[in-house]
Each structure stands twice: as C-alpha cells, then as structure tokens.
Design a protein around this motif. Sequence first.
Motif, mmCIF file in Angstrom:
data_model
loop_
_atom_site.group_PDB
_atom_site.id
_atom_site.type_symbol
_atom_site.label_atom_id
_atom_site.label_comp_id
_atom_site.label_asym_id
_atom_site.label_seq_id
_atom_site.Cartn_x
_atom_site.Cartn_y
_atom_site.Cartn_z
ATOM 1 N N GLN A 7 -3.591 6.369 -39.385
ATOM 2 C CA GLN A 7 -4.819 7.063 -38.978
ATOM 3 C C GLN A 7 -5.776 7.181 -40.171
ATOM 4 O OE1 GLN A 7 -4.140 10.835 -37.113
ATOM 5 N NE2 GLN A 7 -6.305 11.133 -36.617
ATOM 6 N N MET A 8 -5.241 7.487 -41.348
ATOM 7 C CA MET A 8 -6.074 7.595 -42.537
ATOM 8 C C MET A 8 -6.702 6.234 -42.868
ATOM 9 S SD MET A 8 -5.149 8.731 -46.454
ATOM 10 C CE MET A 8 -4.877 10.463 -46.164
ATOM 11 N N GLU A 9 -5.915 5.177 -42.772
ATOM 12 C CA GLU A 9 -6.447 3.844 -43.037
ATOM 13 C C GLU A 9 -7.553 3.483 -42.058
ATOM 14 O OE1 GLU A 9 -3.039 1.262 -43.096
ATOM 15 O OE2 GLU A 9 -2.429 1.939 -45.093
ATOM 16 N N GLU A 11 -9.547 5.587 -40.576
ATOM 17 C CA GLU A 11 -10.717 6.396 -40.948
ATOM 18 C C GLU A 11 -11.418 5.808 -42.181
ATOM 19 O OE1 GLU A 11 -12.144 8.901 -39.195
ATOM 20 O OE2 GLU A 11 -10.642 8.369 -37.692
ATOM 21 N N ILE A 12 -10.635 5.274 -43.101
ATOM 22 C CA ILE A 12 -11.215 4.643 -44.292
ATOM 23 C C ILE A 12 -12.009 3.405 -43.889
ATOM 24 C CG2 ILE A 12 -10.644 3.395 -46.415
ATOM 25 C CD1 ILE A 12 -8.270 5.439 -46.698
ATOM 26 N N LYS A 14 -13.399 2.914 -40.988
ATOM 27 C CA LYS A 14 -14.615 3.425 -40.334
ATOM 28 C C LYS A 14 -15.655 3.820 -41.385
ATOM 29 C CE LYS A 14 -12.732 5.443 -36.119
ATOM 30 N NZ LYS A 14 -12.489 6.707 -35.408
ATOM 31 N N ALA A 15 -15.191 4.476 -42.447
ATOM 32 C CA ALA A 15 -16.098 4.903 -43.516
ATOM 33 C C ALA A 15 -16.710 3.686 -44.207
ATOM 34 C CB ALA A 15 -15.360 5.774 -44.534
ATOM 35 N N ARG A 70 -18.087 7.284 -49.652
ATOM 36 C CA ARG A 70 -17.716 7.273 -48.225
ATOM 37 C C ARG A 70 -16.202 7.371 -48.057
ATOM 38 N NH1 ARG A 70 -22.527 6.182 -44.782
ATOM 39 N NH2 ARG A 70 -24.116 5.897 -46.382
ATOM 40 N N VAL A 71 -15.448 6.637 -48.873
ATOM 41 C CA VAL A 71 -13.991 6.692 -48.780
ATOM 42 C C VAL A 71 -13.495 8.087 -49.177
ATOM 43 C CG1 VAL A 71 -11.814 5.796 -49.722
ATOM 44 C CG2 VAL A 71 -13.661 4.216 -49.097
ATOM 45 N N SER A 73 -14.876 10.788 -48.706
ATOM 46 C CA SER A 73 -15.237 11.779 -47.689
ATOM 47 C C SER A 73 -14.212 11.822 -46.547
ATOM 48 C CB SER A 73 -16.629 11.478 -47.125
ATOM 49 O OG SER A 73 -16.587 10.341 -46.270
ATOM 50 N N VAL A 74 -13.280 10.880 -46.524
ATOM 51 C CA VAL A 74 -12.263 10.832 -45.464
ATOM 52 C C VAL A 74 -11.218 11.921 -45.709
ATOM 53 C CG1 VAL A 74 -10.423 9.424 -44.452
ATOM 54 C CG2 VAL A 74 -12.627 8.373 -45.034
ATOM 55 N N LYS A 75 -10.869 12.622 -44.641
ATOM 56 C CA LYS A 75 -9.870 13.689 -44.732
ATOM 57 C C LYS A 75 -8.553 13.131 -45.281
ATOM 58 C CE LYS A 75 -7.457 17.121 -42.023
ATOM 59 N NZ LYS A 75 -7.171 17.653 -40.712
#
Length: 106
Positions: A7-9, A11-12, A14-15, A70-71, A73-75
């Motif tokens: 999920q984190m990857e 989101e990254i 997407k960023a 941007r990266v 800023s990902v949770k």
Amino acid sequence: MENNLMQMEEEIVKALRTVYDPEIPVNIYDLGLVYDVDVNHKTGHVVVTMTLTSPNCPVVDFLITDAQMRVESVKGVKSAEIKLTFEPEWHRDMMTDEAKLELGLL
C-alpha cells in the motif's frame, strides 16, 4: 506487514505521478523516468532511482526536489532520497502507452 508495504509503494507511485517535467505534459512515472522505488519499511526511508530524458535537462533540480517532497508527503515515509542515474539511458520505449498517447506517439 506485506500489505502495508504494498500500500505504501502504491501511494509513493501515486505521489510520483504528480511530478511533471514543466516542458513535457506527462508525469515522470509514466514517462518511464522512475527505474526503482526501494522502501525500507522498518526505517521509513525510501530511495527512488530515476533518470532524465536528457543528461542536460535544465529542470533537474526542480524535478529532484519536487519528487523528494512528494514522496516524503506519503504516510509512513520518514525520509526520501532521489538517486539520479543515466544507466540505462532513457528512450521513448520506456513510456507507458498513456504517455505515448498523450504525446501523440501512438
């Protein structure tokens, strides 16, 4: 844990898809400029290996700073490092079909 990492990857990615070269109306991910995203889930450190369309790109500092911000800023991301490489050299075939369509290459 594996699901959180995936999920984190996502989101990254997407960023990174929100980072645009000011001279090209396509994001750096779909242009094929991002070669690798390495996430250390334990430390929250992310290393993005990417290239440029040209080694003489006049907006290199802007792209690297924007991608890093941007990266970060990902949770879950504590820090990000952008590594620039020119091996392999970028070429049009690295673009997604969407990018080629946007640029009129399909």
